[in-house]
Enzyme design. Structure first.
Site, PDB file in Angstrom:
ATOM      1  N   ARG A 123     -22.596  -6.947  -5.776  1.00  0.00           N
ATOM      2  CA  ARG A 123     -21.483  -7.058  -6.750  1.00  0.00           C
ATOM      3  C   ARG A 123     -20.756  -5.739  -6.977  1.00  0.00           C
ATOM      4  O   ARG A 123     -20.123  -5.533  -8.011  1.00  0.00           O
ATOM      5  CB  ARG A 123     -21.962  -7.618  -8.080  1.00  0.00           C
ATOM      6  CG  ARG A 123     -22.509  -9.016  -7.934  1.00  0.00           C
ATOM      7  CD  ARG A 123     -22.540  -9.761  -9.226  1.00  0.00           C
ATOM      8  NE  ARG A 123     -22.981 -11.111  -8.950  1.00  0.00           N
ATOM      9  CZ  ARG A 123     -24.254 -11.441  -8.791  1.00  0.00           C
ATOM     10  NH1 ARG A 123     -25.202 -10.535  -8.914  1.00  0.00           N
ATOM     11  NH2 ARG A 123     -24.581 -12.680  -8.512  1.00  0.00           N
ATOM     12  N   LYS A 145      -6.763  -0.452  -1.985  1.00  0.00           N
ATOM     13  CA  LYS A 145      -6.592  -1.748  -1.325  1.00  0.00           C
ATOM     14  C   LYS A 145      -7.583  -1.817  -0.178  1.00  0.00           C
ATOM     15  O   LYS A 145      -7.493  -1.046   0.781  1.00  0.00           O
ATOM     16  CB  LYS A 145      -5.180  -1.867  -0.749  1.00  0.00           C
ATOM     17  CG  LYS A 145      -4.160  -2.399  -1.712  1.00  0.00           C
ATOM     18  CD  LYS A 145      -2.920  -2.781  -0.915  1.00  0.00           C
ATOM     19  CE  LYS A 145      -1.766  -3.124  -1.797  1.00  0.00           C
ATOM     20  NZ  LYS A 145      -0.556  -3.404  -1.002  1.00  0.00           N
ATOM     21  N   LYS A 229       1.919   8.944  -3.346  1.00  0.00           N
ATOM     22  CA  LYS A 229       1.250   7.634  -3.323  1.00  0.00           C
ATOM     23  C   LYS A 229       0.400   7.454  -4.581  1.00  0.00           C
ATOM     24  O   LYS A 229       0.431   6.406  -5.222  1.00  0.00           O
ATOM     25  CB  LYS A 229       0.391   7.491  -2.066  1.00  0.00           C
ATOM     26  CG  LYS A 229      -0.479   6.229  -2.101  1.00  0.00           C
ATOM     27  CD  LYS A 229      -0.367   5.337  -0.922  1.00  0.00           C
ATOM     28  CE  LYS A 229      -1.012   3.987  -1.231  1.00  0.00           C
ATOM     29  NZ  LYS A 229      -1.538   3.309  -0.090  1.00  0.00           N
ATOM     30  N   GLU A 239      -0.003  -3.556  -7.881  1.00  0.00           N
ATOM     31  CA  GLU A 239       1.252  -3.929  -7.211  1.00  0.00           C
ATOM     32  C   GLU A 239       2.011  -5.062  -7.888  1.00  0.00           C
ATOM     33  O   GLU A 239       2.315  -6.080  -7.288  1.00  0.00           O
ATOM     34  CB  GLU A 239       1.009  -4.279  -5.730  1.00  0.00           C
ATOM     35  CG  GLU A 239       2.311  -4.275  -4.935  1.00  0.00           C
ATOM     36  CD  GLU A 239       2.124  -4.238  -3.435  1.00  0.00           C
ATOM     37  OE1 GLU A 239       1.144  -3.651  -2.967  1.00  0.00           O
ATOM     38  OE2 GLU A 239       2.993  -4.795  -2.748  1.00  0.00           O
ATOM     39  N   ARG A 243       4.926  -0.279  -7.432  1.00  0.00           N
ATOM     40  CA  ARG A 243       4.164  -0.068  -6.196  1.00  0.00           C
ATOM     41  C   ARG A 243       4.857  -0.707  -5.000  1.00  0.00           C
ATOM     42  O   ARG A 243       4.654  -0.310  -3.852  1.00  0.00           O
ATOM     43  CB  ARG A 243       2.726  -0.591  -6.367  1.00  0.00           C
ATOM     44  CG  ARG A 243       1.797  -0.198  -5.215  1.00  0.00           C
ATOM     45  CD  ARG A 243       0.323  -0.377  -5.540  1.00  0.00           C
ATOM     46  NE  ARG A 243      -0.496  -0.048  -4.375  1.00  0.00           N
ATOM     47  CZ  ARG A 243      -1.802   0.120  -4.407  1.00  0.00           C
ATOM     48  NH1 ARG A 243      -2.471  -0.007  -5.526  1.00  0.00           N
ATOM     49  NH2 ARG A 243      -2.484   0.410  -3.307  1.00  0.00           N
ATOM     50  N   HIS A 254       6.777  -5.448   9.321  1.00  0.00           N
ATOM     51  CA  HIS A 254       5.771  -6.504   9.484  1.00  0.00           C
ATOM     52  C   HIS A 254       6.267  -7.608  10.411  1.00  0.00           C
ATOM     53  O   HIS A 254       5.502  -8.153  11.216  1.00  0.00           O
ATOM     54  CB  HIS A 254       5.397  -7.121   8.132  1.00  0.00           C
ATOM     55  CG  HIS A 254       4.501  -6.236   7.319  1.00  0.00           C
ATOM     56  ND1 HIS A 254       4.464  -6.280   5.941  1.00  0.00           N
ATOM     57  CD2 HIS A 254       3.599  -5.298   7.678  1.00  0.00           C
ATOM     58  CE1 HIS A 254       3.589  -5.390   5.496  1.00  0.00           C
ATOM     59  NE2 HIS A 254       3.051  -4.775   6.537  1.00  0.00           N
TER      60      HIS A 254
END
Ligand code: ADP
Ligand code: ZN
Length: 362
Positions: A123, A145, A229, A239, A243, A254
């Site tokens: 956990r 992230k 950053k 985010e 962000r 992408h």
């Protein structure tokens, strides 16, 4: 009916330091002695295990630190639930408990994967990022992230889970391939473009030195990039707002990556994405044409492309990927644009038609 309220509002302090310097791998043992953990697992990939991995393990063992090396095959393909499970099984076999700490030694793949293991093992156990690529140093190791790819989408399964510390040792860059250096420079230049015109100017003046791995120029550039950053992440950890400006160049970037089935580096894809985003910013009356040229000149100097030929990248196909990726409301989408070099904003009002025109013109 009875109701039992579980009141769980809490203030969490996720603060941590990013340490930047040379020769830090040698002094890591001293740093780790300050971490409240009894055992360490160094997680790394097969390219790094034999060199930096071994060196780190040896220096920690010399200090009587209880440490294990866990390795997986290098490459983005390993950033999967399968590898996560393998690492977890290995950690369980080694009997690592809640008092263990993970050291993520490697590029973005290692950092994202090892960080995600840390987020869910027992956990959640602490982890330290020791990034070895420029991309990981200035981007993926900061902000918490973590996650893995799936066959359906990249980074689709993951968490926000902050490291206890980030240790950036510039010496790692000496063995990094030139294209990997450029890959990191794309995100570094992006940070200047979205937030700091003075920093952009510094990069224009010092890009030659940075490419030659001049220690002072590199340290200044990496530190400023990390600050930008970190500053954005501090304002918006999950985010929900600001962000998003970190996604400058990433909408089309992408789309390029997925339409080429990821046979292009992330840095190259977002450099091209930034070219289109800057041109769109100019077309919509926000950005000076001269600034588009300055941006693209710096990207080029850093070894990054700002275009791909139409036979490789069909505008129509790209547009499909943009549409697939983004929520479209009345033919309009959210898009990160520049007002000027150093000043990005999220527009919620960019027409698909304008993106199409920019992609067709190049
Ligand atoms: P990123 O996502 O940060 O670009 P990856 O984790 O995909 O990085 O790593 C890119 C490649 O570079 C991998 O093959 C990795 O093993 C290798 N690599 C990472 N750090 C170094 C280094 N300091 N020197 C040489 N190769 C490295
Ligand atoms: Zn990116």
């Amino acid at each position: 009916m009875e109701v039992v309220k579980v009141d769980l509002r809490e203030e969490i302090d996720n603060s941590y330091d990013i340490v930047i310097g040379n020769g830090l791998l040698d002094s890591l043992a001293m740093e780790l002695k300050k971490v409240p953990a009894n055992e360490f697992a160094v997680i790394t990939d097969s390219n790094i295990a034999g060199t930096y991995g071994k060196k780190l393990i040896n220096s920690l063992k010399k200090e009587n630190i209880d440490v294990h090396l866990i390795t997986f095959s290098a490459g983005e393909k390993s950033k999967s639930r399968k590898t996560k499970e393998k690492i977890e099984n290995e950690m369980l076999r080694l009997n690592l408990g809640r008092d263990a700490c993970i050291i993520a030694l490697g590029g973005g793949v290692v950092g994202d994967l090892a960080g995600f293991v840390a987020a869910t093992y027992m956990r959640g156990i602490p982890y330290i990022q020791v990034p070895t690529t420029l991309l990981a140093m200035v981007d993926s190791s900061i902000g918490g992230k973590v996650g893995v790819d799936t066959i359906h989408a990249k980074n689709a399964i993951g968490a926000f889970y902050q490291p206890k510390k980030v240790i950036i040792d510039l010496d790692f860059l000496n063995t990094l391939q030139k294209n990997e250096l450029s890959n990191g420079l794309a995100e570094l230049i992006k940070h200047a473009l979205i937030k700091d015109s003075n920093f952009f100017h510094f990069l224009e003046k010092n890009i030659g030195k940075i490419l030659k791995l001049d220690s002072d120029a590199l340290k200044t550039a990496i530190k400023r990039s990390c600050e930008i950053k970190a500053d954005i992440v501090m304002q918006d950890e999950k985010e929900k707002g600001i962000r998003r400006i970190l996604n400058y160049g990433h909408t089309i970037g992408h789309a390029i990556e997925s339409s080429l089935n990821y046979r292009i580096s992330h840095g190259n894809a977002i450099a091209i994405g930034m070219n289109y985003a800057a041109k769109l910013s100019a077309k919509l009356g926000h950005l000076h044409e001269g600034s588009v040229i300055r941006q693209n000149n710096l990207l080029e100097y850093a070894g990054l492309p700002h275009k791909l030929s139409h036979h490789k990248l069909k505008p129509r196909k790209l547009l499909e990927h943009v549409q697939y990726d983004k929520k479209i409301i009345n033919g309009r989408i959210n898009f990160v644009l520049l007002n000027s070099i150093g000043d990005a904003f999220v527009s919620d009002d960019v027409a698909m038609e304008d993106i199409k025109n920019i992609l067709e013109k190049g």
